[in-house]
Enzyme design. Sequence first.
Site, PDB file in Angstrom:
ATOM      1  N   LYS A 155       3.556   1.371   8.071  1.00  0.00           N
ATOM      2  CA  LYS A 155       3.441   2.827   7.934  1.00  0.00           C
ATOM      3  C   LYS A 155       4.853   3.336   7.671  1.00  0.00           C
ATOM      4  O   LYS A 155       5.652   3.514   8.593  1.00  0.00           O
ATOM      5  CB  LYS A 155       2.874   3.449   9.212  1.00  0.00           C
ATOM      6  CG  LYS A 155       2.641   4.955   9.109  1.00  0.00           C
ATOM      7  CD  LYS A 155       2.018   5.506  10.389  1.00  0.00           C
ATOM      8  CE  LYS A 155       1.482   6.912  10.241  1.00  0.00           C
ATOM      9  NZ  LYS A 155       2.471   7.905   9.847  1.00  0.00           N
ATOM     10  N   GLU A 196       4.144   6.196  -0.414  1.00  0.00           N
ATOM     11  CA  GLU A 196       5.061   6.891   0.482  1.00  0.00           C
ATOM     12  C   GLU A 196       6.433   6.805  -0.183  1.00  0.00           C
ATOM     13  O   GLU A 196       6.867   5.735  -0.609  1.00  0.00           O
ATOM     14  CB  GLU A 196       5.062   6.202   1.859  1.00  0.00           C
ATOM     15  CG  GLU A 196       5.729   6.998   2.944  1.00  0.00           C
ATOM     16  CD  GLU A 196       4.840   8.091   3.584  1.00  0.00           C
ATOM     17  OE1 GLU A 196       3.704   8.306   3.118  1.00  0.00           O
ATOM     18  OE2 GLU A 196       5.308   8.720   4.539  1.00  0.00           O
ATOM     19  N   LYS A 234      -4.108   4.473  12.525  1.00  0.00           N
ATOM     20  CA  LYS A 234      -2.662   4.285  12.629  1.00  0.00           C
ATOM     21  C   LYS A 234      -2.294   3.806  14.011  1.00  0.00           C
ATOM     22  O   LYS A 234      -2.949   4.129  14.994  1.00  0.00           O
ATOM     23  CB  LYS A 234      -1.903   5.549  12.236  1.00  0.00           C
ATOM     24  CG  LYS A 234      -2.217   6.772  13.032  1.00  0.00           C
ATOM     25  CD  LYS A 234      -1.461   7.980  12.464  1.00  0.00           C
ATOM     26  CE  LYS A 234      -2.003   9.262  13.053  1.00  0.00           C
ATOM     27  NZ  LYS A 234      -1.419  10.453  12.447  1.00  0.00           N
TER      28      LYS A 234
HETATM   29  P1  ATP Z   1       1.550  11.249  10.588  1.00  0.00           P
HETATM   30  O1  ATP Z   1       2.353  12.400  11.075  1.00  0.00           O
HETATM   31  O2  ATP Z   1       1.253  10.226  11.636  1.00  0.00           O
HETATM   32  O3  ATP Z   1       2.100  10.644   9.334  1.00  0.00           O
HETATM   33  P2  ATP Z   1      -0.535  12.549   9.060  1.00  0.00           P
HETATM   34  O4  ATP Z   1      -1.544  13.510   9.612  1.00  0.00           O
HETATM   35  O5  ATP Z   1       0.468  13.053   8.086  1.00  0.00           O
HETATM   36  O6  ATP Z   1       0.130  11.838  10.286  1.00  0.00           O
HETATM   37  P3  ATP Z   1      -2.261  10.313   8.878  1.00  0.00           P
HETATM   38  O7  ATP Z   1      -3.330  10.109   7.881  1.00  0.00           O
HETATM   39  O8  ATP Z   1      -2.662  10.559  10.255  1.00  0.00           O
HETATM   40  O9  ATP Z   1      -1.286  11.414   8.306  1.00  0.00           O
HETATM   41  O10 ATP Z   1      -1.339   9.040   8.886  1.00  0.00           O
HETATM   42  C1  ATP Z   1      -1.132   8.339   7.697  1.00  0.00           C
HETATM   43  C2  ATP Z   1       0.111   8.827   6.995  1.00  0.00           C
HETATM   44  O11 ATP Z   1       1.048   7.789   6.967  1.00  0.00           O
HETATM   45  C3  ATP Z   1      -0.172   9.167   5.552  1.00  0.00           C
HETATM   46  O12 ATP Z   1      -0.378  10.544   5.385  1.00  0.00           O
HETATM   47  C4  ATP Z   1       1.038   8.666   4.797  1.00  0.00           C
HETATM   48  O13 ATP Z   1       1.936   9.723   4.545  1.00  0.00           O
HETATM   49  C5  ATP Z   1       1.731   7.726   5.739  1.00  0.00           C
HETATM   50  N1  ATP Z   1       1.738   6.319   5.312  1.00  0.00           N
HETATM   51  C6  ATP Z   1       2.817   5.518   5.309  1.00  0.00           C
HETATM   52  N2  ATP Z   1       2.503   4.279   4.933  1.00  0.00           N
HETATM   53  C7  ATP Z   1       1.179   4.272   4.679  1.00  0.00           C
HETATM   54  C8  ATP Z   1       0.270   3.264   4.263  1.00  0.00           C
HETATM   55  N3  ATP Z   1       0.660   2.007   4.045  1.00  0.00           N
HETATM   56  N4  ATP Z   1      -1.020   3.632   4.106  1.00  0.00           N
HETATM   57  C9  ATP Z   1      -1.433   4.896   4.351  1.00  0.00           C
HETATM   58  N5  ATP Z   1      -0.610   5.877   4.758  1.00  0.00           N
HETATM   59  C10 ATP Z   1       0.675   5.574   4.925  1.00  0.00           C
END
Ligand code: ATP
Length: 586
Positions: free
Chosen positions: A252, A302, A425
């Site tokens: 991530k 990302e 996550k």
């Molecule tokens: P957070 O603040 O934890 O990033 P969020 O609400 O923005 O939360 P979530 O869908 O909960 O988003 O968490 C996934 C986020 O992580 C995505 O929005 C993306 O920006 C990021 N990310 C980083 N690496 C990856 C990956 N390999 N696959 C998916 N998402 C990823």
Amino acid sequence: MKYAEIAEAYEKIEATTKRLEMTDLLVNLLKNTPKDIIDKVVYLTQGKIYPDFVGIEIGVAEKLAIKALARASGRKESEIEEDLKKSGDIGETAQKIIAKKKQVTFFHQPLTVQRVYETLDKMAKASGSGAIDAKMSLLAGLLADATPKEAKYIMRTVTGNLRLGIADMTVLDALAIAYGGGKESRELIERAYNISSDLGRVAKIVAEKGLEGIKEFHVSIGEPIRPMLAERLSSPEEILEKLGGKCIAEYKYDGERVQIHKNGENVILFSRRLENISNQYPDAVQLVKKHVKAKEAILEAECVAIDVDTGELRPFQELMHRRRKYGIEKAMEEYPVSLFMFDALYIDGKDLTLEPYPIRRQALERIIEQSERVQIAKHIIANNAKELEKFFLEAIEEGCEGLVCKSMAKDSVYQAGARGWLWIKYKRDYKSEMTDTVDLVVVGAFHGRGKRAGTYGALLLAAYNPENDTFETVTKCGTGFSDEDLAKLPEMMKKHVILHKHPRVNSMIEADVWFEPVVVIEVLGAEITLSPIHTCAMSTIRQGSGLAIRFPRFTGNYRLDKAAEDATTVNEIIEMYQKQLRRIAE
Ligand code: ATP
């Protein structure tokens, strides 16, 4: 269609506090709207003239609106301002002022929705030196022909104060009832919205072609897809259980999510909130052109700040420097980025959103020509908690936030606009700061690249363990060195170079160059984390894990006054780690 009909509906919608009633009123309005302008009516009800991602706003300042109202009504600006002070609402004031208009013109043209929409559109697009005057005349023209009630809503719309409270979901409900045969069709219509982010276009298709039209609805380049989001769990065991015992676990990355739309040489980057942010990342746009081997594609990645000389990831905060209109060239040089691709939603004519994730990932792998700056998210296919935990620690240590674990099941489609359990996550519950600097021993180095060819890219640093008189590695540091430091480092370290790892150095990492443990430097890190590859305090806190300092930065201080044995000790690092944990718990 007369604008008066819309104004009438707005008035009723405004008066209700019940959502169901609001939906009914909207259903009526949409049913009475000619199908060819239903998109426009939908935008207008939300106080817009385009979907958000287009980035065109009407944007009339209050002062300008007052001027236009003065001109249209023949009243003084001061009188209008006075009234506005009392009412606090430019709409109410306009209604009152227009009602007082002395000369009632009997032959005035009733306003149509088309005319209002087109005028607002012209206002939004007016640019250049005459823009303010042009906006003012256009608005005054509308107000001159408006009834008091129409004036109220026109004024609120142009100044961005319409606020009827009609949410996207209310519009979708209303469309399902008006044109989809009932509320049950809402899910289908919602999907069309989730993959296009354009309520107006969805409205037009469902009104003109019904649900059949909606079933044929596909993603298209230029229309951002609402992002799929992840749920969260706090242990690898729970994650694996939820995902059927097996998953694709990916790093991530801690940067900014971008949705890439590529059509030949045309590349747009949308943010997580679906704003066009291509201007902030001209370098990322170039990387896409060079490394995405499909003519047309919608991909997700990302965008992460990096140190080009060491290849290390940098903290998310560094991307803040990219949020600017001017000086982007300089910011680009100081804060370069890499792209880590993690999904493919459309490639050369094929909508992939309903394909399972393993298929989408394979498609992604086929069209990306990887390089240092464009990579596919690092992954493993995991089926046991131990390896997942190990991969998690690696991710943290490399500067990531943790992992995103993705379902590999047949139904692991791209759930646009939804937070669901197909992605889970795994990150830590805290962010903490390391406030004290540490003094570490330089035990090895890695060759530099790019600007740093010929000198060191990063140094391998160790803490001292007095119990067995060894040096245990705790971080790799490539940041904070000035050009001057870099130029003199090889010279300075030359006399300490040895052919192999020093017997007192305990390292699992293979350095390019090894040194006698003599030179001590001062470093400030972001935090201390568990690490599978650093030997500092190995297996003390947890079996198989050592401790590592994340995001280290050289402070510029060579501690020439300190011998290697005076460096920060392993026990001190353990204490700092525990103190950090206590602070989180408090
Ligand atoms: P957070 O603040 O934890 O990033 P969020 O609400 O923005 O939360 P979530 O869908 O909960 O988003 O968490 C996934 C986020 O992580 C995505 O929005 C993306 O920006 C990021 N990310 C980083 N690496 C990856 C990956 N390999 N696959 C998916 N998402 C990823």
